[in-house]
Write an enzyme that holds these catalytic residues in place. Structure first.
Site, PDB file in Angstrom:
ATOM      1  N   ARG A  46       0.881  -1.133   0.145  1.00 47.53           N
ATOM      2  CA  ARG A  46       0.035   0.126  -0.015  1.00 47.53           C
ATOM      3  C   ARG A  46       0.809   1.259   0.045  1.00 47.53           C
ATOM      4  O   ARG A  46       1.757   1.280   0.990  1.00 47.53           O
ATOM      5  CB  ARG A  46      -0.952   0.016   1.355  1.00 47.53           C
ATOM      6  CG  ARG A  46      -1.871   1.167   1.440  1.00 47.53           C
ATOM      7  CD  ARG A  46      -2.707   0.940   2.739  1.00 47.53           C
ATOM      8  NE  ARG A  46      -3.249  -0.155   2.671  1.00 47.53           N
ATOM      9  CZ  ARG A  46      -3.992  -0.955   3.983  1.00 47.53           C
ATOM     10  NH1 ARG A  46      -3.600  -0.040   5.064  1.00 47.53           N
ATOM     11  NH2 ARG A  46      -4.611  -1.939   3.884  1.00 47.53           N
ATOM     12  N   HIS A 101       1.566  -2.130   5.643  1.00 46.86           N
ATOM     13  CA  HIS A 101       1.435  -2.629   4.219  1.00 46.86           C
ATOM     14  C   HIS A 101       2.398  -1.682   3.467  1.00 46.86           C
ATOM     15  O   HIS A 101       2.795  -2.113   2.311  1.00 46.86           O
ATOM     16  CB  HIS A 101      -0.082  -2.141   3.936  1.00 46.86           C
ATOM     17  CG  HIS A 101      -1.159  -3.137   4.291  1.00 46.86           C
ATOM     18  ND1 HIS A 101      -1.240  -4.367   3.318  1.00 46.86           N
ATOM     19  CD2 HIS A 101      -1.784  -3.266   5.315  1.00 46.86           C
ATOM     20  CE1 HIS A 101      -2.498  -4.865   3.856  1.00 46.86           C
ATOM     21  NE2 HIS A 101      -2.716  -4.307   4.958  1.00 46.86           N
ATOM     22  N   ASP A 123      -3.810  -8.359   2.867  1.00 49.61           N
ATOM     23  CA  ASP A 123      -5.071  -8.731   3.452  1.00 49.61           C
ATOM     24  C   ASP A 123      -5.793  -9.743   2.309  1.00 49.61           C
ATOM     25  O   ASP A 123      -5.677  -9.615   1.066  1.00 49.61           O
ATOM     26  CB  ASP A 123      -6.087  -7.304   3.540  1.00 49.61           C
ATOM     27  CG  ASP A 123      -5.435  -6.346   4.432  1.00 49.61           C
ATOM     28  OD1 ASP A 123      -4.781  -6.683   5.260  1.00 49.61           O
ATOM     29  OD2 ASP A 123      -5.700  -5.108   3.992  1.00 49.61           O
ATOM     30  N   GLU A 147      -7.626  -7.964  13.030  1.00 50.37           N
ATOM     31  CA  GLU A 147      -8.065  -8.202  11.661  1.00 50.37           C
ATOM     32  C   GLU A 147      -7.940  -9.523  11.169  1.00 50.37           C
ATOM     33  O   GLU A 147      -6.732  -9.880  10.948  1.00 50.37           O
ATOM     34  CB  GLU A 147      -7.407  -7.036  10.717  1.00 50.37           C
ATOM     35  CG  GLU A 147      -7.893  -5.644  11.149  1.00 50.37           C
ATOM     36  CD  GLU A 147      -6.945  -4.722  10.242  1.00 50.37           C
ATOM     37  OE1 GLU A 147      -7.457  -3.326  10.270  1.00 50.37           O
ATOM     38  OE2 GLU A 147      -6.154  -4.950   9.471  1.00 50.37           O
ATOM     39  N   HIS A 154      -5.667  -9.923   7.900  1.00 51.82           N
ATOM     40  CA  HIS A 154      -4.309  -9.210   7.881  1.00 51.82           C
ATOM     41  C   HIS A 154      -3.239  -9.882   8.309  1.00 51.82           C
ATOM     42  O   HIS A 154      -3.095 -10.579   9.491  1.00 51.82           O
ATOM     43  CB  HIS A 154      -4.632  -8.171   8.691  1.00 51.82           C
ATOM     44  CG  HIS A 154      -3.269  -7.045   8.985  1.00 51.82           C
ATOM     45  ND1 HIS A 154      -3.398  -5.705   8.455  1.00 51.82           N
ATOM     46  CD2 HIS A 154      -1.932  -7.203   9.131  1.00 51.82           C
ATOM     47  CE1 HIS A 154      -2.283  -5.169   8.664  1.00 51.82           C
ATOM     48  NE2 HIS A 154      -1.311  -5.982   9.179  1.00 51.82           N
TER      49      HIS A 154
END
Length: 239
Positions: A105, A149, A156, A218, A221
């Site tokens: 990301r 990320h 994810d 999460e 994740h």
């Protein structure tokens, strides 16, 4: 260079970092391309891996394409990409497949998340992503100015069950969807059905066998360990 400096300032000063990370100052890499950042497309390892890269479209908590996502691709450092390919091969032999929601990301995407979180008037995605929280509570636990990320080894993902031919795959019931900002998304949250708990455990066991570690808040994740560049963030656009 001015943009990089401004972005670094935003990432490191928008919110205070958690105490555990206060002494860690991540370096923003000067890399301008995926090749310079040593990021590879996961499809170079698994050409037909299932992908639904959420931030390249509008089906996400922001409700629009996110800054830095110019293509729906999963980029990772090679060791993480190789490990993910091992997970996919093992799961296919059992009648399952992975579906990728996000991988590397860009740092500018994380900054975009923070700007969105500060816009308290925009609550279009509340019902789907944070129905039990006021938007003002998202900064911190759920949306932070620095994301793992951006280091290139975190992703994810979801788990699909397929038919005997490895086709017609459907998502398993995990108890929540992606980016559901609520304790119910915690991997070991109480109140799940036996099926939901088993499905999360199947995904976690498959990922852990290949060297990935789950983030307990999460269920979707995972980060490959050891990370190739644990102290470096990247801002290369996904394209």
């Amino acid at each position: 260079m001015k943009f990089a400096a401004a972005l670094a300032a935003l990432l490191l000063a928008t919110l205070p970092l958690p105490a555990a990370h206060a002494a860690e100052t991540p370096r923003l890499s000067p890399a301008r391309t995926a090749a310079e950042a040593n990021l590879v497309d996961v499809r170079s390892r698994v050409p037909d891996i299932r992908e639904d890269i959420k931030y390249a479209g509008s089906d996400n908590f922001v409700g629009r394409p996110v800054d830095g996502y110019h293509a729906p691709k999963c980029l990772l450092h090679p060791p993480a990409a190789d490990a993910l390919a091992r997970v996919e091969r093992a799961l296919r032999a059992q009648g399952y497949r992975l579906e990728i929601w996000d991988c590397y990301r860009p740092a500018r995407a994380v900054a975009d998340f923070v700007r969105w979180a500060h816009d308290l008037a925009d609550t279009r995605t509340k019902a789907a992503h944070y129905p039990h929280l006021d938007k003002s509570k998202l900064l911190g636990d759920y949306i932070a100015p620095v994301s793992g990320h951006s280091r290139g080894s975190t992703l994810d993902l979801d788990l699909l069950r397929c038919d005997a031919r490895g086709e017609h795959c459907a998502p398993l019931d995990m108890g929540t969807g992606f980016d559901y900002f609520d304790p119910r998304a915690n991997t070991d949250t109480p109140g799940l059905s036996a099926e939901q708990r088993a499905n999360r455990a199947r995904l976690r066991e498959a990922m852990e066998r290949a060297g990935f570690k789950n983030y307990p808040m999460e269920w979707w994740h995972y980060t490959y360990q050891p990370e190739p560049t644990p102290d470096t963030l990247y801002d290369v656009p996904v394209q």
